[in-house]
Design an enzyme around this catalytic site. Structure first.
Site, short mmCIF file in Angstrom:
data_model
loop_
_atom_site.label_atom_id
_atom_site.label_comp_id
_atom_site.label_asym_id
_atom_site.label_seq_id
_atom_site.Cartn_x
_atom_site.Cartn_y
_atom_site.Cartn_z
N LYS A 32 12.36 -65.06 44.92
CA LYS A 32 12.08 -64.21 43.76
C LYS A 32 11.76 -65.10 42.57
O LYS A 32 12.52 -66.02 42.25
CB LYS A 32 13.27 -63.32 43.42
CG LYS A 32 13.02 -62.42 42.20
CD LYS A 32 14.22 -61.54 41.89
CE LYS A 32 15.32 -62.25 41.11
NZ LYS A 32 14.96 -62.44 39.68
N ASP A 59 9.20 -60.71 40.03
CA ASP A 59 10.13 -59.77 39.39
C ASP A 59 9.94 -59.77 37.87
O ASP A 59 10.69 -60.41 37.14
CB ASP A 59 11.56 -60.19 39.77
CG ASP A 59 12.63 -59.31 39.12
OD1 ASP A 59 12.35 -58.14 38.83
OD2 ASP A 59 13.75 -59.83 38.93
N LYS A 61 9.23 -56.69 36.14
CA LYS A 61 9.72 -55.39 35.63
C LYS A 61 8.83 -54.81 34.54
O LYS A 61 9.28 -54.52 33.43
CB LYS A 61 11.15 -55.51 35.13
CG LYS A 61 12.16 -55.99 36.15
CD LYS A 61 13.57 -55.99 35.56
CE LYS A 61 14.60 -56.52 36.53
NZ LYS A 61 14.52 -57.99 36.72
N ASP A 64 5.34 -50.25 30.23
CA ASP A 64 4.48 -50.09 29.06
C ASP A 64 3.66 -48.82 29.27
O ASP A 64 3.90 -48.08 30.23
CB ASP A 64 3.57 -51.32 28.91
CG ASP A 64 3.23 -51.61 27.44
OD1 ASP A 64 2.82 -50.66 26.73
OD2 ASP A 64 3.36 -52.77 27.02
N THR A 119 21.70 -53.54 37.89
CA THR A 119 23.05 -53.64 38.44
C THR A 119 24.08 -54.08 37.40
O THR A 119 25.28 -54.04 37.64
CB THR A 119 23.10 -54.61 39.64
OG1 THR A 119 22.49 -55.84 39.27
CG2 THR A 119 22.38 -54.01 40.83
N ARG A 211 22.80 -66.87 42.20
CA ARG A 211 23.79 -67.91 41.98
C ARG A 211 24.69 -68.24 43.18
O ARG A 211 25.04 -69.41 43.36
CB ARG A 211 24.65 -67.56 40.76
CG ARG A 211 23.89 -67.77 39.45
CD ARG A 211 24.56 -67.10 38.26
NE ARG A 211 24.36 -65.66 38.30
CZ ARG A 211 24.73 -64.83 37.33
NH1 ARG A 211 25.34 -65.30 36.25
NH2 ARG A 211 24.51 -63.54 37.42
#
Length: 232
Positions: A32, A59, A61, A64, A119, A211
């Site tokens: 990603k 990614d 997002k 608009d 999330t 992570r």
């Protein structure tokens, strides 16, 4: 459709990213590329990683007005990524326009998925900050249904919601789920989380893991552990 683990390469720049990917000598993880890396390095980092043989989830997002998103998706489509996304909150019309922009002249396109609720968002913050009083589960399902209505391929959602998304939108409607942590790991700033094995049981099609892999003492081992738990 096979399950897969997507590694979130949330690094500050090219050198750190490529050094990380160089650790993987016998496998090419699905990666990603998010805002931090894309804004630092631009489209060239996408081309470089694609050239190395990795599948890419871009990614960014987008959110608009429909025309702006349509034109932007046409640009992203030329980067030959495998998945890209937008915010379902941008409305059905915006999602339809995005799909139009993403589709190439030969009819091919990357997969397009919609973010339902992040999330890091829980019921309290959704009500206080966004003034959305409905239960978060109901909101996620409504956004997922809108995404399907617009012709999208799936949604980004919490693994806690993956099974219900499939129940509402069908088994072929993809669920891409961040918020995955090892049972013995740190939750970070995520609030709605599951382990890889639990995400598999819940019905996630793809899990996005950052992570717990990238900050591990042995990222390759952590990646393989994640694949073993999620894919089997």
């Amino acid at each position: 459709m096979g399950r897969d683990v997507i590694v979130a390469c949330d690094f500050a720049g090219k050198e750190e990213t490529l050094n990380f990917l160089d650790m993987f000598t016998d496998v090419k993880p699905f990666v990603k590329i998010g805002m931090e890396l894309f804004y630092a390095e631009g489209p060239d980092i996408v081309r470089e990683i694609k050239k190395r043989g990795h599948k890419i989830f871009l990614d960014l997002k987008l959110h608009d007005i429909p025309n702006t998103v349509k034109k932007s998706m046409a640009v992203l489509s030329r980067l030959d990524v495998d998945i890209c996304n937008l915010h379902a909150a941008g409305t059905v019309n915006m999602m339809k326009a995005a799909l139009e922009g993403l589709t190439r002249e030969d009819g091919t396109r990357p997969l397009l998925i919609a973010v339902t609720q992040l999330t890091s968002t829980d019921q309290e913050s959704m009500e206080k900050d966004l003034l959305i009083k409905e239960p978060i589960d109901k909101v996620v399902m409504h956004y997922a249904e809108n995404a399907k209505k617009a012709g999208l391929d799936g949604v980004v959602c919490s693994p806690l919601e993956a099974g219900k998304v499939h129940a509402v939108c069908g088994s072929d409607f993809l669920t891409v789920t961040p918020g995955v942590r090892f049972a013995d790991g740190d939750l970070g700033d995520q609030k709605r989380v599951m382990t890889p094995a639990a995400a598999k049981e819940a019905g996630s099609d793809y899990i996005v893991v950052g992570r717990p892999i990238t900050a591990s003492d042995d990222p390759v081992a952590a990646y393989k552990r994640c694949c073993n738990e999620f894919i089997g």
